[in-house]
Scaffold this motif. Structure first.
Motif, PDB file in Angstrom:
ATOM      1  N   LEU A  63       0.819  -1.211   0.000  1.00  0.00           N
ATOM      2  CA  LEU A  63       0.000   0.000   0.000  1.00  0.00           C
ATOM      3  C   LEU A  63       0.849   1.256   0.000  1.00  0.00           C
ATOM      4  O   LEU A  63       0.493   2.253  -0.642  1.00  0.00           O
ATOM      5  CB  LEU A  63      -0.929  -0.019   1.217  1.00  0.00           C
ATOM      6  N   ARG A  66       2.095   1.671  -3.492  1.00  0.00           N
ATOM      7  CA  ARG A  66       0.971   2.068  -4.356  1.00  0.00           C
ATOM      8  C   ARG A  66       0.635   3.537  -4.170  1.00  0.00           C
ATOM      9  O   ARG A  66       0.457   4.285  -5.138  1.00  0.00           O
ATOM     10  CB  ARG A  66      -0.244   1.204  -4.011  1.00  0.00           C
ATOM     11  N   LYS A 222      -5.020  -5.967  -5.124  1.00  0.00           N
ATOM     12  CA  LYS A 222      -6.438  -6.027  -4.749  1.00  0.00           C
ATOM     13  C   LYS A 222      -6.817  -7.414  -4.235  1.00  0.00           C
ATOM     14  O   LYS A 222      -7.597  -7.544  -3.284  1.00  0.00           O
ATOM     15  CB  LYS A 222      -7.312  -5.649  -5.957  1.00  0.00           C
ATOM     16  N   GLU A 259      -6.382   2.492  -1.096  1.00  0.00           N
ATOM     17  CA  GLU A 259      -6.416   1.943  -2.458  1.00  0.00           C
ATOM     18  C   GLU A 259      -7.278   2.803  -3.379  1.00  0.00           C
ATOM     19  O   GLU A 259      -6.882   3.109  -4.510  1.00  0.00           O
ATOM     20  CB  GLU A 259      -6.932   0.511  -2.419  1.00  0.00           C
TER      21      GLU A 259
END
Length: 352
Positions: A63, A66, A222, A259
């Motif tokens: 995360l 990301r 995901k 996300e």
């Protein structure tokens, strides 16, 4: 201070609407397993809590990577738009103030080129939003004064790249001004430099838009996130019992929120609440161009009225150097009685 508290209850621009349904579903999932494990005494699927620590490390790294990657794209997009604003300002100033237009028809042509500069910003905005060519109505209205610019090629049905075509017309105008001695070589060089910089900016913006996060990476993250959230009740139910439900819901809100935010800002040129205000940038440049065009295209400094006979009041003068400090002499302020002071020596304690 109050704005920070208002942000706590801010719904516009937040991701609450996006994560609400997944958060409710994980809450229902946790409640179902709490009922099975506590009421029906179904404990076969209990998982040791040590698994949380192992998955937290992996999921946290994914995360963070990301989110950082998405924000880097967002920030680079903003930096490139700032560069484009700088180049548009420089190019419009050079054309308006340094390209001569001795006749009325040439003045009209110069205004048409200024309009094309604004049309260029619109074309970049629409190109980044996957509107190819001159299809948008506002872009067509901005370039309709140039004959033939909307024409398509007889050999290729592919929509024309509008920003490049507009820059071609602007570059041709600058070249014509140089050939007819309406601007000097230095002005032409600076104009072409700004046009080249705008070309680089458009290419970099399109690179951001057309190079998203690799699909395999996005899908894999995901899937790991989903498995983690589904397995969370099995690890917490034995110790937290009914408190597992709000804990799972809060965890879902936190992790899925990161996300969803990353997915939204990785392409910052759309129309989502957290995207860059590209339309506002274009309107800001249009306002600047209109204001510039209200000024005379050839400024004559000899007509400016300046009276420099009176010295500026209160100007400190360097008196002498005292070690690493400056000793300055502040003269009297004769016009403002409230700030009148006796002339004296003041030491400015800053290193030189």
């Amino acid at each position: 201070m109050h704005s920070h508290y208002r942000d706590l209850f801010q719904f516009k621009g937040s991701i609450l609407s996006s994560v609400f349904v997944p958060t409710m579903l994980t809450g229902v999932w946790a409640a179902l397993w709490i009922i099975l494990m506590r009421v029906v005494n179904f404990n076969s699927f209990a998982i040791p809590g040590t698994l949380i620590t192992l998955l937290n490390v992996v999921l946290g790294l994914l995360l963070v990577f990301r989110n950082n990657t998405a924000y880097d794209r967002y920030w680079e997009g903003r930096r490139l738009w700032s560069t484009m604003q700088k180049d548009v300002r420089s190019l419009s100033r050079l054309i308006w103030a340094h390209c001569k237009a001795p006749t009325k028809s040439e003045t009209v042509l110069k205004k048409a080129i200024m309009q094309l500069i604004y049309a260029f910003t619109l074309s970049v905005k629409h190109s980044l939003r996957n509107c190819q060519g001159f299809e948008p109505a506002d872009l067509q209205a901005a370039v309709s004064h140039i004959p033939g610019i909307l024409a398509t090629s007889d050999f290729d049905s592919t929509p024309v790249h509008a920003p490049s075509k507009i820059l071609l017309y602007i570059s041709a105008y600058v070249g014509n001004c140089r050939e007819t001695d309406k601007c000097d070589a230095m002005v032409q060089t600076n104009c072409l430099g700004a046009i080249n910089s705008l070309t680089d900016v458009v290419s970099s913006l399109e690179r951001i838009r057309s190079s998203p996060i690799p699909k395999a990476y996005s899908v894999h993250m995901k899937q790991i996130l989903l498995l983690y959230l589904l397995a969370l009740p099995f690890q917490l139910a034995k110790d937290l019992i009914w408190a597992t439900i709000p804990v799972v819901m809060f965890t879902t809100f936190a992790l899925l929120g990161i996300e969803f935010i990353s997915a939204e800002i990785e392409n910052p040129f759309g129309q989502d609440a957290n995207d860059l205000p590209v339309t506002l940038f274009c309107e800001s440049m249009r306002t600047e161009l209109v204001h510039m065009m209200t000024q005379p295209d050839i400024l004559n400094p000899s007509k400016w009225v300046m009276d420099m006979g009176t010295p500026i009041k209160g100007s400190p003068k360097v008196h002498r150097r005292a070690g690493d400090n400056l000793v300055v002499d502040i003269p009297e302020c004769e016009e403002d009685e409230e700030t009148k002071r006796e002339a004296g020596e003041v030491v400015i304690s800053v290193p030189l």
